[in-house]
Scaffold this motif. Sequence first.
Motif, PDB file in Angstrom:
ATOM      1  N   GLY A   1      -8.980  -2.656  -3.061  1.00 55.64           N
ATOM      2  CA  GLY A   1      -7.839  -3.197  -3.825  1.00 55.64           C
ATOM      3  C   GLY A   1      -7.261  -4.449  -3.178  1.00 55.64           C
ATOM      4  O   GLY A   1      -7.977  -5.404  -2.870  1.00 55.64           O
ATOM      5  N   GLY A   2      -5.954  -4.444  -2.910  1.00 57.51           N
ATOM      6  CA  GLY A   2      -5.287  -5.591  -2.283  1.00 57.51           C
ATOM      7  C   GLY A   2      -5.504  -5.669  -0.785  1.00 57.51           C
ATOM      8  O   GLY A   2      -4.922  -6.519  -0.117  1.00 57.51           O
TER       9      GLY A   2
ATOM     10  N   SER B   1       0.848  -1.189   0.000  1.00 53.88           N
ATOM     11  CA  SER B   1       0.000   0.000   0.000  1.00 53.88           C
ATOM     12  C   SER B   1       0.882   1.236   0.000  1.00 53.88           C
ATOM     13  O   SER B   1       1.953   1.236   0.610  1.00 53.88           O
ATOM     14  CB  SER B   1      -0.860   0.029   1.255  1.00 53.88           C
TER      15      SER B   1
ATOM     16  N   THR C   1     -11.697   2.103  -1.653  1.00 50.70           N
ATOM     17  CA  THR C   1     -10.918   1.475  -2.729  1.00 50.70           C
ATOM     18  C   THR C   1     -10.099   0.334  -2.111  1.00 50.70           C
ATOM     19  O   THR C   1      -8.889   0.455  -1.943  1.00 50.70           O
ATOM     20  CB  THR C   1      -9.967   2.516  -3.364  1.00 50.70           C
TER      21      THR C   1
ATOM     22  N   ASP D   1      -8.016   5.594  -2.297  1.00 48.26           N
ATOM     23  CA  ASP D   1      -6.669   5.374  -2.839  1.00 48.26           C
ATOM     24  C   ASP D   1      -6.900   5.073  -4.321  1.00 48.26           C
ATOM     25  O   ASP D   1      -7.170   3.923  -4.697  1.00 48.26           O
ATOM     26  CB  ASP D   1      -6.039   4.185  -2.082  1.00 48.26           C
TER      27      ASP D   1
ATOM     28  N   SER E   1     -19.469   0.939  -6.460  1.00 51.13           N
ATOM     29  CA  SER E   1     -18.605   2.099  -6.704  1.00 51.13           C
ATOM     30  C   SER E   1     -18.600   2.979  -5.455  1.00 51.13           C
ATOM     31  O   SER E   1     -19.626   3.119  -4.787  1.00 51.13           O
ATOM     32  CB  SER E   1     -19.142   2.911  -7.879  1.00 51.13           C
ATOM     33  N   PHE E   2     -17.447   3.605  -5.185  1.00 57.31           N
ATOM     34  CA  PHE E   2     -17.413   4.501  -4.016  1.00 57.31           C
ATOM     35  C   PHE E   2     -18.346   5.697  -4.205  1.00 57.31           C
ATOM     36  O   PHE E   2     -18.641   6.404  -3.258  1.00 57.31           O
ATOM     37  CB  PHE E   2     -15.992   4.908  -3.629  1.00 57.31           C
TER      38      PHE E   2
ATOM     39  N   ASP F   1     -15.251  -1.805  -3.167  1.00 57.74           N
ATOM     40  CA  ASP F   1     -14.458  -1.818  -4.408  1.00 57.74           C
ATOM     41  C   ASP F   1     -15.382  -2.238  -5.541  1.00 57.74           C
ATOM     42  O   ASP F   1     -16.249  -3.094  -5.357  1.00 57.74           O
ATOM     43  CB  ASP F   1     -13.268  -2.773  -4.320  1.00 57.74           C
ATOM     44  N   GLN F   2     -15.155  -1.617  -6.714  1.00 61.79           N
ATOM     45  CA  GLN F   2     -16.011  -1.985  -7.843  1.00 61.79           C
ATOM     46  C   GLN F   2     -15.481  -3.224  -8.559  1.00 61.79           C
ATOM     47  O   GLN F   2     -16.117  -3.708  -9.496  1.00 61.79           O
ATOM     48  CB  GLN F   2     -16.145  -0.805  -8.804  1.00 61.79           C
TER      49      GLN F   2
ATOM     50  N   GLY G   1      -4.514  -3.772   1.637  1.00 66.30           N
ATOM     51  CA  GLY G   1      -3.434  -3.347   2.528  1.00 66.30           C
ATOM     52  C   GLY G   1      -3.888  -2.240   3.479  1.00 66.30           C
ATOM     53  O   GLY G   1      -3.710  -2.337   4.696  1.00 66.30           O
ATOM     54  N   HIS G   2      -4.484  -1.182   2.921  1.00 60.92           N
ATOM     55  CA  HIS G   2      -4.969  -0.093   3.786  1.00 60.92           C
ATOM     56  C   HIS G   2      -6.114  -0.582   4.672  1.00 60.92           C
ATOM     57  O   HIS G   2      -6.221  -0.180   5.826  1.00 60.92           O
ATOM     58  CB  HIS G   2      -5.444   1.108   2.952  1.00 60.92           C
TER      59      HIS G   2
ATOM     60  N   GLY H   1      -7.016   4.911  -8.588  1.00 58.07           N
ATOM     61  CA  GLY H   1      -6.228   4.238  -9.626  1.00 58.07           C
ATOM     62  C   GLY H   1      -6.381   2.733  -9.593  1.00 58.07           C
ATOM     63  O   GLY H   1      -7.364   2.194  -9.118  1.00 58.07           O
ATOM     64  N   LEU H   2      -5.339   2.071 -10.133  1.00 59.73           N
ATOM     65  CA  LEU H   2      -5.387   0.620 -10.304  1.00 59.73           C
ATOM     66  C   LEU H   2      -4.654  -0.096  -9.192  1.00 59.73           C
ATOM     67  O   LEU H   2      -3.674   0.422  -8.656  1.00 59.73           O
ATOM     68  CB  LEU H   2      -4.671   0.257 -11.612  1.00 59.73           C
TER      69      LEU H   2
ATOM     70  N   MET I   1     -12.716  -1.973 -14.518  1.00 60.24           N
ATOM     71  CA  MET I   1     -12.465  -2.384 -13.134  1.00 60.24           C
ATOM     72  C   MET I   1     -13.630  -3.244 -12.664  1.00 60.24           C
ATOM     73  O   MET I   1     -13.452  -4.193 -11.915  1.00 60.24           O
ATOM     74  CB  MET I   1     -12.352  -1.154 -12.232  1.00 60.24           C
TER      75      MET I   1
ATOM     76  N   GLN J   1      -4.849  -5.656 -10.631  1.00 56.33           N
ATOM     77  CA  GLN J   1      -5.469  -5.297 -11.909  1.00 56.33           C
ATOM     78  C   GLN J   1      -4.414  -5.174 -13.011  1.00 56.33           C
ATOM     79  O   GLN J   1      -4.622  -5.619 -14.135  1.00 56.33           O
ATOM     80  CB  GLN J   1      -6.262  -4.000 -11.752  1.00 56.33           C
TER      81      GLN J   1
HETATM   82  C1  LIG Z   1      -4.764   1.649  -5.894  1.00 52.11           C
HETATM   83  S1  LIG Z   1      -5.924   0.379  -5.651  1.00 52.11           S
HETATM   84  C2  LIG Z   1      -6.173   0.381  -3.927  1.00 52.11           C
HETATM   85  C3  LIG Z   1      -5.100  -0.337  -3.187  1.00 52.11           C
HETATM   86  C4  LIG Z   1      -5.412  -0.515  -1.711  1.00 52.11           C
HETATM   87  N1  LIG Z   1      -5.506   0.754  -1.036  1.00 52.11           N
HETATM   88  C5  LIG Z   1      -4.424  -1.413  -1.016  1.00 52.11           C
HETATM   89  O1  LIG Z   1      -3.924  -1.043   0.046  1.00 52.11           O
HETATM   90  O2  LIG Z   1      -4.169  -2.507  -1.529  1.00 52.11           O
HETATM   91  C6  LIG Z   1      -7.399   1.087  -6.240  1.00 52.11           C
HETATM   92  C7  LIG Z   1      -8.641   0.213  -6.136  1.00 52.11           C
HETATM   93  O3  LIG Z   1      -9.738   1.105  -6.226  1.00 52.11           O
HETATM   94  C8  LIG Z   1     -10.749   0.500  -6.974  1.00 52.11           C
HETATM   95  N2  LIG Z   1     -11.583   1.586  -7.511  1.00 52.11           N
HETATM   96  C9  LIG Z   1     -11.231   2.540  -8.388  1.00 52.11           C
HETATM   97  N3  LIG Z   1     -12.269   3.357  -8.629  1.00 52.11           N
HETATM   98  C10 LIG Z   1     -13.291   2.915  -7.866  1.00 52.11           C
HETATM   99  C11 LIG Z   1     -14.633   3.338  -7.658  1.00 52.11           C
HETATM  100  N4  LIG Z   1     -15.154   4.392  -8.309  1.00 52.11           N
HETATM  101  N5  LIG Z   1     -15.389   2.658  -6.767  1.00 52.11           N
HETATM  102  C12 LIG Z   1     -14.888   1.579  -6.095  1.00 52.11           C
HETATM  103  N6  LIG Z   1     -13.633   1.119  -6.279  1.00 52.11           N
HETATM  104  C13 LIG Z   1     -12.837   1.778  -7.142  1.00 52.11           C
HETATM  105  C14 LIG Z   1     -10.045  -0.317  -8.012  1.00 52.11           C
HETATM  106  O4  LIG Z   1     -10.884  -1.361  -8.482  1.00 52.11           O
HETATM  107  C15 LIG Z   1      -8.825  -0.807  -7.233  1.00 52.11           C
HETATM  108  O5  LIG Z   1      -9.080  -2.077  -6.685  1.00 52.11           O
END
Ligand SMILES: C[S@@+](CC[C@H](N)C(=O)[O-])C[C@H]1O[C@@H](n2cnc3c(N)ncnc32)[C@H](O)[C@@H]1O
Length: 312
Positions: free
Chosen positions: A31-32, A7, A29, A101, A79-80, A53-54, A34-35, A103-104, A128, A108
């Motif tokens: 993602g993985g 993260s 968001t 957080d 979606s957020f 997360d979407q 971590g946060h 982006g990708l 996504m 992904q």
């Molecule tokens: C940079 S990663 C997040 C990493 C995460 N913070 C971690 O610690 O692993 C961004 C994530 O946000 C999600 N995302 C992006 N736009 C989004 C949205 N509008 N609504 C929900 N999720 C979204 C993506 O699918 C992705 O999984």
Amino acid sequence: MADYHISCMPAEAAHYLNLRPGGIYVDGTVGGAGHSRLICTHIQPDGLLIGIDQDLDAIRHARKILAPFHPRVSLHHDSFSHLDRIIHELGLPGVDGILLDLGLSLHQIEGSGRGFSFMRDEPLDMRMDVEAKTTAAHIVNNWHVDDLTRIFRDYGEERRARKIAKVIVQARSQHPLASSKELGDLIYRCTPPAEARKQKIHPATRVFQALRIAVNCELDRLQRTLPRAVACLNPGGRLCVLSFHSLEDRIVKQTFREMARDCHCPPKAPVCTCGGQAQVKLLTRRVVRPSTEEVAANPMARSTRLRAVEKR
Ligand SMILES: C[S@@+](CC[C@H](N)C(=O)[O-])C[C@H]1O[C@@H](n2cnc3c(N)ncnc32)[C@H](O)[C@@H]1O
């Protein structure tokens, strides 16, 4: 999904979110995760993490990673931009902090098989949320040259937007463009060699960013979400956003500044008649960047920018 849990700016995110035991926080968001995991460790034993997360892969993965914190975790494939509805449906009057957080995720880019990278030979998808309608292949094979030019210029800040759009339209008249590598190679080939050598990034980077933003409506959703997120915060609650390119950061910076202003009268008005009151206090007057140690350990963190506000 592999366990990707690098993260960006975790210590700074924890600091600006003001994580505390018993608090209710949203990771918009996941993602993985971590946060999300970091938040869970700080809010034990009776706090609540609402994870959104979407990407369904992210939610499935988070279910496993965050299992030790069950039942203090509520995960949502959405979606957020719908975070206000999710919080309302959970019967909560407000939350103590929200993290975005943008982006990708690493998954992904490296493991989803959805064509986010021009280095990989994968279907040109870039969604996504795989339940969404529009794919990158649909855009490059169907959109008018003017619309392709517009997104490459506005979402990719690509100087050669029209030239690249024309090359794509020409190529698709032979056969539809189907793979990420094919599109990356096409853009590389239409870049003059001297220019390609001068660029620090691959010539297709900006076009891929533009397509991804268009496919996922990223900037519109961000713009719509920020005021809604602030509205969901308890007084003193924090909103912390990590962005990765200047387009996202500009939206965050301008929206935060607007919400931190008392008066919204026209600049030439002799006295304030709107009686407006700032909704937030800026916690980061200047953007916060990752430490040199973090960038050395995780070069992907180098373009991260953090901004945060506190609800008044
Ligand atoms: C940079 S990663 C997040 C990493 C995460 N913070 C971690 O610690 O692993 C961004 C994530 O946000 C999600 N995302 C992006 N736009 C989004 C949205 N509008 N609504 C929900 N999720 C979204 C993506 O699918 C992705 O999984």
